[in-house]
Design a protein around this motif. Structure first.
Motif, PDB file in Angstrom:
ATOM      1  N   ALA A  28       1.288  -1.549  -0.134  1.00  0.00           N
ATOM      2  CA  ALA A  28       0.298  -0.146   0.294  1.00  0.00           C
ATOM      3  C   ALA A  28       0.775   1.133   0.884  1.00  0.00           C
ATOM      4  CB  ALA A  28      -0.832  -0.217   1.253  1.00  0.00           C
ATOM      5  N   GLY A  29       0.076   2.295  -0.696  1.00  0.00           N
ATOM      6  CA  GLY A  29       0.863   3.631  -0.877  1.00  0.00           C
ATOM      7  C   GLY A  29       1.606   4.041  -1.872  1.00  0.00           C
ATOM      8  N   GLN A  30       1.284   5.327  -2.055  1.00  0.00           N
ATOM      9  CA  GLN A  30       1.446   5.968  -3.461  1.00  0.00           C
ATOM     10  C   GLN A  30       2.960   5.980  -3.442  1.00  0.00           C
ATOM     11  OE1 GLN A  30      -0.200  10.071  -4.198  1.00  0.00           O
ATOM     12  NE2 GLN A  30      -1.662   9.269  -2.513  1.00  0.00           N
ATOM     13  N   ASP A  31       3.666   6.142  -2.568  1.00  0.00           N
ATOM     14  CA  ASP A  31       5.504   5.434  -2.634  1.00  0.00           C
ATOM     15  C   ASP A  31       5.588   4.569  -3.404  1.00  0.00           C
ATOM     16  OD1 ASP A  31       5.922   8.425  -2.220  1.00  0.00           O
ATOM     17  OD2 ASP A  31       6.693   7.798  -0.494  1.00  0.00           O
ATOM     18  N   HIS A  32       4.810   3.239  -2.800  1.00  0.00           N
ATOM     19  CA  HIS A  32       5.409   1.908  -3.452  1.00  0.00           C
ATOM     20  C   HIS A  32       5.042   2.094  -5.049  1.00  0.00           C
ATOM     21  CE1 HIS A  32       5.990   0.666   0.807  1.00  0.00           C
ATOM     22  NE2 HIS A  32       6.739   0.690   0.309  1.00  0.00           N
ATOM     23  N   ALA A  33       3.449   2.645  -5.419  1.00  0.00           N
ATOM     24  CA  ALA A  33       3.170   2.351  -6.260  1.00  0.00           C
ATOM     25  C   ALA A  33       4.023   3.561  -7.935  1.00  0.00           C
ATOM     26  CB  ALA A  33       1.851   2.805  -7.129  1.00  0.00           C
ATOM     27  N   SER A  34       4.957   4.063  -7.197  1.00  0.00           N
ATOM     28  CA  SER A  34       5.182   4.746  -7.751  1.00  0.00           C
ATOM     29  C   SER A  34       6.722   4.439  -7.961  1.00  0.00           C
ATOM     30  CB  SER A  34       5.657   6.384  -7.294  1.00  0.00           C
ATOM     31  OG  SER A  34       4.572   7.061  -7.097  1.00  0.00           O
ATOM     32  N   ALA A  35       7.045   3.373  -6.961  1.00  0.00           N
ATOM     33  CA  ALA A  35       8.708   2.571  -7.393  1.00  0.00           C
ATOM     34  C   ALA A  35       8.742   1.269  -8.610  1.00  0.00           C
ATOM     35  CB  ALA A  35       9.138   1.909  -6.081  1.00  0.00           C
ATOM     36  N   VAL A  36       6.716   1.004  -7.984  1.00  0.00           N
ATOM     37  CA  VAL A  36       7.172  -0.186  -9.155  1.00  0.00           C
ATOM     38  C   VAL A  36       6.879  -0.112 -11.107  1.00  0.00           C
ATOM     39  CG1 VAL A  36       4.844  -1.870 -10.217  1.00  0.00           C
ATOM     40  CG2 VAL A  36       5.477  -1.929  -7.538  1.00  0.00           C
ATOM     41  N   ARG A  37       5.747   1.443 -10.904  1.00  0.00           N
ATOM     42  CA  ARG A  37       5.854   2.537 -12.049  1.00  0.00           C
ATOM     43  C   ARG A  37       7.134   2.098 -12.823  1.00  0.00           C
ATOM     44  NH1 ARG A  37       1.017   5.031 -10.115  1.00  0.00           N
ATOM     45  NH2 ARG A  37       2.400   6.808  -8.981  1.00  0.00           N
ATOM     46  N   ALA A  38       7.809   3.229 -11.862  1.00  0.00           N
ATOM     47  CA  ALA A  38       9.927   3.235 -12.310  1.00  0.00           C
ATOM     48  C   ALA A  38      10.378   2.797 -12.739  1.00  0.00           C
ATOM     49  CB  ALA A  38      10.250   4.041 -11.497  1.00  0.00           C
ATOM     50  N   TRP A  39       9.584   0.715 -11.658  1.00  0.00           N
ATOM     51  CA  TRP A  39      10.281  -0.479 -12.658  1.00  0.00           C
ATOM     52  C   TRP A  39      10.361  -0.627 -13.976  1.00  0.00           C
ATOM     53  CZ3 TRP A  39       7.366  -5.058 -12.259  1.00  0.00           C
ATOM     54  CH2 TRP A  39       8.068  -6.040 -12.097  1.00  0.00           C
ATOM     55  N   CYS A  40       9.352  -0.607 -14.785  1.00  0.00           N
ATOM     56  CA  CYS A  40       8.972  -1.181 -15.354  1.00  0.00           C
ATOM     57  C   CYS A  40       8.948  -0.717 -16.581  1.00  0.00           C
ATOM     58  CB  CYS A  40       7.123  -0.487 -15.664  1.00  0.00           C
ATOM     59  SG  CYS A  40       5.602  -0.757 -14.705  1.00  0.00           S
ATOM     60  N   ALA A  41       9.876   0.433 -16.744  1.00  0.00           N
ATOM     61  CA  ALA A  41      11.423   0.954 -17.511  1.00  0.00           C
ATOM     62  C   ALA A  41      12.638   0.027 -17.809  1.00  0.00           C
ATOM     63  CB  ALA A  41      11.591   2.982 -17.421  1.00  0.00           C
ATOM     64  N   ASP A  42      12.868  -0.274 -16.493  1.00  0.00           N
ATOM     65  CA  ASP A  42      13.824  -0.844 -16.164  1.00  0.00           C
ATOM     66  C   ASP A  42      14.254  -2.632 -16.454  1.00  0.00           C
ATOM     67  OD1 ASP A  42      15.125   1.518 -15.077  1.00  0.00           O
ATOM     68  OD2 ASP A  42      14.385   0.659 -12.949  1.00  0.00           O
ATOM     69  N   ILE A  43      13.081  -3.126 -17.281  1.00  0.00           N
ATOM     70  CA  ILE A  43      13.014  -4.205 -17.175  1.00  0.00           C
ATOM     71  C   ILE A  43      13.530  -4.768 -18.685  1.00  0.00           C
ATOM     72  CG2 ILE A  43      11.449  -6.640 -17.920  1.00  0.00           C
ATOM     73  CD1 ILE A  43       8.949  -4.879 -15.448  1.00  0.00           C
ATOM     74  N   GLY A  44      13.702  -4.519 -19.661  1.00  0.00           N
ATOM     75  CA  GLY A  44      13.869  -4.873 -20.601  1.00  0.00           C
ATOM     76  C   GLY A  44      15.626  -4.787 -20.991  1.00  0.00           C
ATOM     77  N   ALA A  45      15.780  -3.836 -19.664  1.00  0.00           N
ATOM     78  CA  ALA A  45      17.419  -2.383 -19.708  1.00  0.00           C
ATOM     79  C   ALA A  45      18.057  -4.344 -18.867  1.00  0.00           C
ATOM     80  CB  ALA A  45      17.585  -2.224 -19.420  1.00  0.00           C
ATOM     81  N   LEU A  46      16.778  -5.133 -18.122  1.00  0.00           N
ATOM     82  CA  LEU A  46      17.593  -6.236 -17.295  1.00  0.00           C
ATOM     83  C   LEU A  46      17.940  -7.357 -17.590  1.00  0.00           C
ATOM     84  CD1 LEU A  46      16.165  -4.746 -13.473  1.00  0.00           C
ATOM     85  CD2 LEU A  46      19.048  -4.690 -14.219  1.00  0.00           C
ATOM     86  N   VAL A  47      16.634  -7.168 -19.181  1.00  0.00           N
ATOM     87  CA  VAL A  47      17.016  -8.616 -19.268  1.00  0.00           C
ATOM     88  C   VAL A  47      18.035  -8.742 -20.186  1.00  0.00           C
ATOM     89  CG1 VAL A  47      15.850 -10.530 -20.897  1.00  0.00           C
ATOM     90  CG2 VAL A  47      14.151  -8.947 -19.029  1.00  0.00           C
ATOM     91  N   ARG A  48      18.228  -7.387 -20.803  1.00  0.00           N
ATOM     92  CA  ARG A  48      19.352  -7.833 -22.323  1.00  0.00           C
ATOM     93  C   ARG A  48      20.571  -7.295 -21.202  1.00  0.00           C
ATOM     94  NH1 ARG A  48      15.829  -3.421 -23.811  1.00  0.00           N
ATOM     95  NH2 ARG A  48      16.692  -1.997 -23.225  1.00  0.00           N
ATOM     96  N   SER A  49      20.910  -7.529 -20.124  1.00  0.00           N
ATOM     97  CA  SER A  49      22.443  -7.194 -19.070  1.00  0.00           C
ATOM     98  C   SER A  49      22.457  -8.350 -19.119  1.00  0.00           C
ATOM     99  CB  SER A  49      21.827  -6.358 -18.316  1.00  0.00           C
ATOM    100  OG  SER A  49      21.859  -5.008 -18.580  1.00  0.00           O
ATOM    101  N   VAL A  50      21.603  -8.808 -18.105  1.00  0.00           N
ATOM    102  CA  VAL A  50      21.863 -10.920 -17.658  1.00  0.00           C
ATOM    103  C   VAL A  50      21.835 -11.052 -19.257  1.00  0.00           C
ATOM    104  CG1 VAL A  50      21.008 -12.607 -16.698  1.00  0.00           C
ATOM    105  CG2 VAL A  50      20.224 -10.106 -15.259  1.00  0.00           C
ATOM    106  N   GLY A  51      20.627 -11.703 -20.189  1.00  0.00           N
ATOM    107  CA  GLY A  51      21.302 -12.510 -20.999  1.00  0.00           C
ATOM    108  C   GLY A  51      22.676 -12.304 -21.943  1.00  0.00           C
ATOM    109  N   LYS A  52      22.941 -11.377 -21.909  1.00  0.00           N
ATOM    110  CA  LYS A  52      24.135 -11.000 -23.040  1.00  0.00           C
ATOM    111  C   LYS A  52      25.117 -11.774 -22.208  1.00  0.00           C
ATOM    112  CE  LYS A  52      25.964  -8.584 -26.116  1.00  0.00           C
ATOM    113  NZ  LYS A  52      25.911  -8.484 -27.282  1.00  0.00           N
TER     114      LYS A  52
END
Length: 363
Positions: A28-52
């Motif tokens: 619960a909480g807007q700070d946590h929701a904001s953290a998850v939204r920001a995380w959405c932009a990181d998923i693709g980059a993390l997959v590429r970094s680990v997969g490489k």
């Protein structure tokens, strides 16, 4: 792919040797929701970094969001057919709904790749979520399920894959997205192995060794194959399965993690209704005499293009009261589950999903 067509997530990645399924609930909480939204932009980059680090490892990740979480995190617009998981079946044989706001489906041919990516993804989220279920699955010989039969034989292939799994013109703001339904099943292997091979084959609807479908004159109407085959307007309606066995032999735990992708929840839910209620009612899937569903969740998988853009989504700007959309208390959750359980079932003989040609209009 033209620039104006969204890039889908890796829904149709090849079947791999290892997988990690993670289901989490939003704190619960807007700070946590904001953290998850920001995380959405990181998923693709993390997959590429680990997969490489191991290019031949076929690492991929699919991320989906539950109905309540979508409202909390992103507000309007929302996917047209996203709703809470619908329960089916009587108390002794039930497709149960369990908590889940975020789904991660991480696949690779090496478990170390899955493990590293899961570590990076969950580490970025921190206390913004609580992991409520985590399963490490493995490929079992020649794509066998835990009960010994080949799994996923009738998956769509080639051009059929996007036709059956990707949203099109019926919900253009969410084009190239998918719906995904997951369930964790535990098996009574002692009871199952006490059956003859012939009895097992009648329950599954296929031969155990050669994976050939039984003749219609032999295959019971209550077989797993019969009840999960859907036909609309003379055409078979398919889903994309990527089920994986899991277990702990020392603890006597033997299971299958079911995961099915589709363009609409309708065929996924029709299959569950056929299995747990029966077609007609009472003529249920006899595999359920040896398999028990202990989790259940429905999620929407946005396109990779939209997933990254969701990091900038402001639900308050869209007029959504974030605090009102926070996870419900136990009483509210129970009321919601009861409402879902009493939802109108699909009408027998119709999936209510329209034509299978071109861009189907799911209703």
């Amino acid at each position: 792919m033209p620039n104006d067509i969204p890039e889908p997530q890796a829904v149709d990645s090849p079947i791999t040797r290892s997988v990690i399924f993670i289901v989490a609930t939003l704190s619960a909480g807007q700070d946590h929701a904001s953290a998850v939204r920001a995380w959405c932009a990181d998923i693709g980059a993390l997959v590429r970094s680990v997969g490489k680090r191991v290019p031949s490892g076929n690492l991929s990740c699919v991320c989906g969001f539950g109905s309540d979480a979508w409202d909390t995190l992103f507000g309007a617009p929302r996917p047209a057919q996203l709703h809470p998981f619908r329960e089916f079946g009587p108390s002794e044989r039930r497709a149960v709904a369990t908590p889940g706001d975020i789904l991660l489906h991480i696949r690779a041919d090496r478990m170390d790749l899955c493990f590293e990516l899961a570590t990076q993804l969950t580490g970025r989220l921190g206390d913004a979520v609580s992991v409520v279920d985590e399963v490490q699955g493995f490929r079992y010989f020649d794509l066998r399920s835990m009960v010994g039969f080949v799994d996923g034989t009738e998956n769509p292939t080639g051009r059929e894959v996007p036709e059956f799994t990707m949203i099109g013109d019926e919900d253009p703001e969410f084009a190239a997205g998918s719906y995904v339904l997951v369930q964790k099943y535990l098996h009574d292997m002692t009871g199952w192995n006490a059956l003859t091979v012939e009895a097992q084959e009648h329950i599954i609807g296929r031969t155990k060794l050669s994976d050939i479908e039984l003749d219609e004159g032999v295959k019971p109407s209550w077989s797993h194959s019969s009840l999960t085959t859907l036909v609309e307007n003379g055409e078979e309606v398919k889903i994309l399965r990527d089920n994986m066995p899991f277990g702990r032999p020392g603890a006597g735990e033997f299971g299958t993690y079911f995961i099915g992708y589709a363009r609409s929840p309708a065929p996924l839910e029709q299959m569950l209704e056929n299995m747990f209620v029966g077609r007609p009612p009472g003529n249920y899937d006899r595999l359920l005499d040896f398999s028990r569903a202990v989790t259940g969740g429905l999620f929407f998988v946005p396109s990779a293009t939209l997933l990254e853009a969701l990091a900038e989504r402001d639900p308050q700007a869209a007029g959504v009261n974030v605090s009102a959309s926070e996870p419900p208390d136990d009483a509210s959750a129970s009321a919601s589950a009861s409402a879902s359980a009493s939802a109108e079932p699909h009408q027998e003989g119709s999936l209510n999903i329209g034509s299978l040609k071109g861009n189907r209009q799911y209703e």
